[in-house]
Design an enzyme around this catalytic site. Structure first.
Site, mmCIF file in Angstrom:
data_model
loop_
_atom_site.group_PDB
_atom_site.id
_atom_site.type_symbol
_atom_site.label_atom_id
_atom_site.label_comp_id
_atom_site.label_asym_id
_atom_site.label_seq_id
_atom_site.Cartn_x
_atom_site.Cartn_y
_atom_site.Cartn_z
ATOM 1 N N SER A 161 14.724 39.481 2.180
ATOM 2 C CA SER A 161 13.641 38.775 1.515
ATOM 3 C C SER A 161 13.686 38.995 0.003
ATOM 4 O O SER A 161 13.656 38.055 -0.797
ATOM 5 C CB SER A 161 12.316 39.287 2.094
ATOM 6 O OG SER A 161 11.238 38.945 1.277
ATOM 7 N N ALA A 182 -1.350 37.756 -3.268
ATOM 8 C CA ALA A 182 -1.762 38.801 -2.331
ATOM 9 C C ALA A 182 -1.757 38.272 -0.906
ATOM 10 O O ALA A 182 -2.199 37.155 -0.652
ATOM 11 C CB ALA A 182 -3.164 39.276 -2.683
ATOM 12 N N ILE A 183 -1.226 39.057 0.016
ATOM 13 C CA ILE A 183 -1.431 38.758 1.433
ATOM 14 C C ILE A 183 -2.454 39.752 1.960
ATOM 15 O O ILE A 183 -3.522 39.384 2.409
ATOM 16 C CB ILE A 183 -0.114 38.845 2.223
ATOM 17 C CG1 ILE A 183 0.852 37.766 1.721
ATOM 18 C CG2 ILE A 183 -0.390 38.635 3.710
ATOM 19 C CD1 ILE A 183 2.169 37.739 2.452
ATOM 20 N N THR A 184 -2.125 41.026 1.848
ATOM 21 C CA THR A 184 -3.085 42.043 2.289
ATOM 22 C C THR A 184 -3.605 42.857 1.110
ATOM 23 O O THR A 184 -4.471 43.698 1.283
ATOM 24 C CB THR A 184 -2.421 43.010 3.283
ATOM 25 O OG1 THR A 184 -1.243 43.538 2.664
ATOM 26 C CG2 THR A 184 -2.015 42.298 4.556
ATOM 27 N N SER A 185 -3.066 42.619 -0.088
ATOM 28 C CA SER A 185 -3.491 43.418 -1.238
ATOM 29 C C SER A 185 -4.667 42.749 -1.943
ATOM 30 O O SER A 185 -5.147 41.704 -1.525
ATOM 31 C CB SER A 185 -2.324 43.595 -2.206
ATOM 32 O OG SER A 185 -2.114 42.410 -2.945
ATOM 33 N N GLY A 226 2.631 47.655 -2.023
ATOM 34 C CA GLY A 226 1.899 48.677 -1.303
ATOM 35 C C GLY A 226 1.050 49.567 -2.183
ATOM 36 O O GLY A 226 0.242 50.330 -1.685
ATOM 37 N N ASP A 239 7.278 45.340 8.736
ATOM 38 C CA ASP A 239 8.154 44.929 7.645
ATOM 39 C C ASP A 239 9.558 45.448 7.962
ATOM 40 O O ASP A 239 10.045 46.378 7.337
ATOM 41 C CB ASP A 239 7.630 45.529 6.332
ATOM 42 C CG ASP A 239 8.064 44.704 5.136
ATOM 43 O OD1 ASP A 239 8.850 43.761 5.318
ATOM 44 O OD2 ASP A 239 7.617 45.012 4.013
ATOM 45 N N SER A 278 4.604 37.014 -5.959
ATOM 46 C CA SER A 278 3.855 36.532 -4.799
ATOM 47 C C SER A 278 2.360 36.645 -5.044
ATOM 48 O O SER A 278 1.901 37.321 -5.953
ATOM 49 C CB SER A 278 4.252 37.317 -3.556
ATOM 50 O OG SER A 278 4.143 38.687 -3.813
ATOM 51 N N THR A 306 0.938 39.748 -8.199
ATOM 52 C CA THR A 306 1.220 39.485 -9.612
ATOM 53 C C THR A 306 0.917 38.026 -9.965
ATOM 54 O O THR A 306 0.422 37.728 -11.054
ATOM 55 C CB THR A 306 2.688 39.836 -9.923
ATOM 56 O OG1 THR A 306 2.851 41.248 -9.757
ATOM 57 C CG2 THR A 306 3.061 39.464 -11.340
#
Lengths: 504, 504
Positions: A265, A197-200, A169, A257, A195, A204
């Site tokens: 998770s 990026a999904i929304t970022s 976030g 979330d 992971s 990393t």
């Protein structure tokens, strides 16, 4: 009914068959119903999609996944007949009624999620009702254990295995690139799966990929970790806790979330790689995933309790998430900033202090040092962090001698300057991410944003506030448009508001 | 980005575009994200599906709905760019948090449902959170009004408009075929829209379709009702309360029926056709949708309250739903039984009494009679029910002189006989439906089940219990298999259980 198979090369994560409208009616199935497809001794349960034209009467279209599972080629004859819903649909309804699920029941649901046996509607019903009805700690523990057990696992034969996780976030959070080598340099093992990026603007894994290969198998992760002490790999290339990715696929469109899933998770991933000591980074602040510190604290306690139940030693750090970490946002920009910080043995304090602080917690948890932060700082300042990072890059197939200045960033740039004099009041996380993504991040590695002025810094008229980087002109143009409508960086004079009448 | 359009003839209720994997990545969109497609001045927001092969790079596949909306042909150039989620997704999240929605907010959600702007995940989140968080009566009223306002409506210029609705769950419930003509024969207007079977063996629309055309437009429904007093049409052929059908599409796979949606669904349909007096039939009993009478009563009160808020005079009847109504289950079998009952002016008491009872309630509500049931019985026994029914059939394009004996039923039959002597203890609704559906109902009009012995009837060894009808041999075989594993009709001696030792 007997059908002739045709492959329909849809990229679908589920077993699906495509039937002609009339055949579906003949079989008595509707869109989303399940059928069993039998081919010799092989069989799959697939959901029905209905078409008028793509698939003709008498034929059944099979998606990649289904045709691979059946080992089928075009024209093969298959038997298709209606199939009941999996048992887990009943169990999901039990959760909608607010009842507690047993360990076996949760296991069954997680298995069906893993095997793509649930539809989007069913999976969404599970996620939303877990969120609204809640899960108690037994259920969360079972969910975590089921996620671990339905995926690949790593067991190390020797050494102390540690790990860290940021719940995300906050943009620019490239701390793993500093933490992993610092920790590994002290002799601990840290098999970090990260992971994308999904929304970022950059996960990393996206950032590390600028410098090395992150698509590593579980065996490679183990081998590299044992050899050089650490790794930064993309978790999605493995089959670690696969149910988690599928759950995220329905959380993402709703941008929710739920806490049970969040806890499970994170801890499933840590448990799967054999970590015994884990630090959770919980960024808190305006525009971060968690905005209120009390929420962060309660989450921290939940992580610790879940760790205790799983036999993992967990600590949680609440960190400042009200603006980006460091100044660079976007894969290549972040990789460059991380490298430069290691090369210079100094850098943005938000990046250095946070990284060393978290590495330090791991040192204290494992008894490596009583003052973990000081120990981490010593390693960092001695240059061992950089040295170890290069070893890791090399082990992951990257260029060992890579330098910050070699990292290519987007050559289309635009710098936003201040119209006023004053001090930065806020750097808006969400706007920064939006600009970086519009500029092409994370797909275009060189795209992103560089923040010149952060909170509290003094600004003169004409001073650069941020620079947008892009690889493509049209994406840069769009990003500029976004930057001009959002207020990514707010500058105010020291007098913020004035009440009462001025003048006579 | 500019793409060349190709039509991909998927039957999808939503605006969808299919993008090549690489193009999607370039646009920065993932499966399920939204894009806006612009073609000249036309534009739609569509959800993204991703393919590797069906659609090549540089092309965008458009489903029927999307290409029709845009008025596009293959090869046209369209501009595709990411689009934010509709506002209603935020409102759905508000409901997941348990907050009350305003009238405008509910209206917005219903509009987006109507316009296919929500994904399955989003729509499921709405339905499940309305179920778990509940809606108060304001919200239910607004939901109903929004459903009415977003669809077609009928306004009658003269006459007293009444309607009836069964909430379903009991097989063989062909009562509308008797109620509508009885009520119309008394001079009331009853523009009955009915549904097709989703999980049942025959919806009223499926049954009526055996005798007449049920695919009527709103104008035809109005015209026929004004001319002959009543109609039995398929609601799905109209655009009355279209949001409701879409909500049902996610409720069906979960077999849930949240009360707010149930209430709104029924009352929106009744409100849309201009009904002023409405009877709700709530079958209660083992294997019916509602098994406990207290639940039925509370639902009855909810219907009455919702009616009051909408300005509709509502009464609700709790009826016996523990076994099928009449003896015939399946479209043609039910049509035949209804016709025969009207021809003979007598028939199975569960069918006759229920139909006349409900017609009678409408007579009392409208002041036609003080003893409504007696009034209904007089009409029925005078033959006016049959006469009016034939008028309605003719008005809907059917054969006015049709007789029960002319109705063709499946010629493949199998009769299950009793192995024991005793009395029928139960007729299992769910098993009967399963057998009828396996035999081909409702798709094969002639398929279904005829129940020879109902609860309490005395049975000798070898007596027929039920007959399965099918149009196709293989479906009959499957249905026989189901009949032999289920226990559709349970026969017991009068001594049900014996405790203690027999003999010495």
């Amino acid at each position: 009914m007997i059908f002739k198979a045709v492959r329909v090369p849809f990229k679908s994560g589920r077993f699906a068959v495509i039937l002609n409208e009339e055949d579906a009616s003949e079989l008595g199935v509707r869109e989303g119903d399940r059928v069993r497809v039998r081919y010799g001794k092989a069989g799959v349960v697939a959901t029905v999609q209905i078409t008028r034209e793509i698939v003709e009467k008498g034929f059944v279209g099979l998606t990649d996944l289904a045709s691979m599972e059946l080992g089928i080629s075009d024209g093969a004859e298959v038997d298709v007949f209606p199939s009941p819903k999996p048992k887990s649909v009943e169990l999901i309804k039990k959760k909608t009624r607010g009842e507690k699920l047993s360990q076996d029941e949760i296991r069954r649901i997680v298995e069906d999620i893993t095997n793509n046996a649930l539809s989007e509607v069913e999976l969404t019903a599970f996620v939303i009702s877990s969120m609204l009805r809640g899960m108690d700690f037994d259920e969360i523990e079972w969910l975590t254990r089921s996620m671990i057990e339905t995926g690949e696992r790593i067991e190390f034969d020797r050494g102390t295995v540690v790990d860290k996780h940021s719940i995300g976030g906050v943009p620019g959070n490239k701390i793993s690139l500093l933490i992993v080598p610092t920790v590994a340099a002290a002799g601990l093992l840290i098999p970090k799966t990260a992971s994308r990026a999904i929304t970022s603007a950059s996960g990393t894994a996206d950032t590390m990929e600028v410098l090395a290969n992150v698509n590593l198998s579980v065996d490679e992760i183990k081998e590299i970790t044992e050899r050089v002490g650490g790794v930064i790999a993309w978790g999605g290339a493995t089959n670690i806790a696969p149910a988690d990715d599928k759950i995220i696929r329905v959380e993402h469109p709703l941008s929710i979330d739920p806490r049970p899933q969040l806890l499970a998770s994170v801890m499933a991933k840590k448990g799967s790689v054999g970590a015994k000591h884990v630090v959770i980074d919980i960024p808190v602040g305006e525009g971060a995933k968690i905005e209120k510190v009390e929420v962060g604290r309660s989450l921290a306690n939940d992580f610790i309790e879940l760790g205790r139940r799983l036999g993992l030693n967990v600590m949680a750090a609440i960190t400042y998430g009200g603006q980006p970490v460091g100044r660079a946002i976007g894969p290549a920009l972040e990789a460059r900033e991380a490298l430069k910080t290691m090369e210079d043995r100094r850098g943005p304090s938000s990046l250095v202090e946070k990284s060393l602080g978290i590495a330090g917690i791991l040192f204290e948890m494992t008894g490596i040092a009583t003052n973990g932060y000081q120990h981490a700082r010593k390693i960092f300042e001695s240059g061992k962090t950089l040295e170890k990072f290069r070893e890791i890059v090399a082990a992951q197939g990257g260029d060992e001698s890579v330098k910050a200045e070699d990292v290519a960033v987007g050559d289309k740039t635009y710098t936003l300057t201040s119209q006023v004099e004053g001090a930065v009041v806020s750097v808006n996380n969400k706007s920064i991410v939006k600009i970086a993504r519009t500029a092409g991040a994370p797909k275009d590695k060189g795209a992103g944003v560089y923040v010149h002025k952060k909170r509290g810094e003094v600004v003169k008229v004409g001073d650069p506030l941020l620079t947008i980087y892009a690889e493509k002109e049209w994406k840069l143009d769009n990003a500029i448009e976004v930057a001009n409508t959002e207020r990514p960086i707010v500058v105010s004079g020291m007098v913020l508001e004035v009440y009462g009448r001025r003048g006579v």
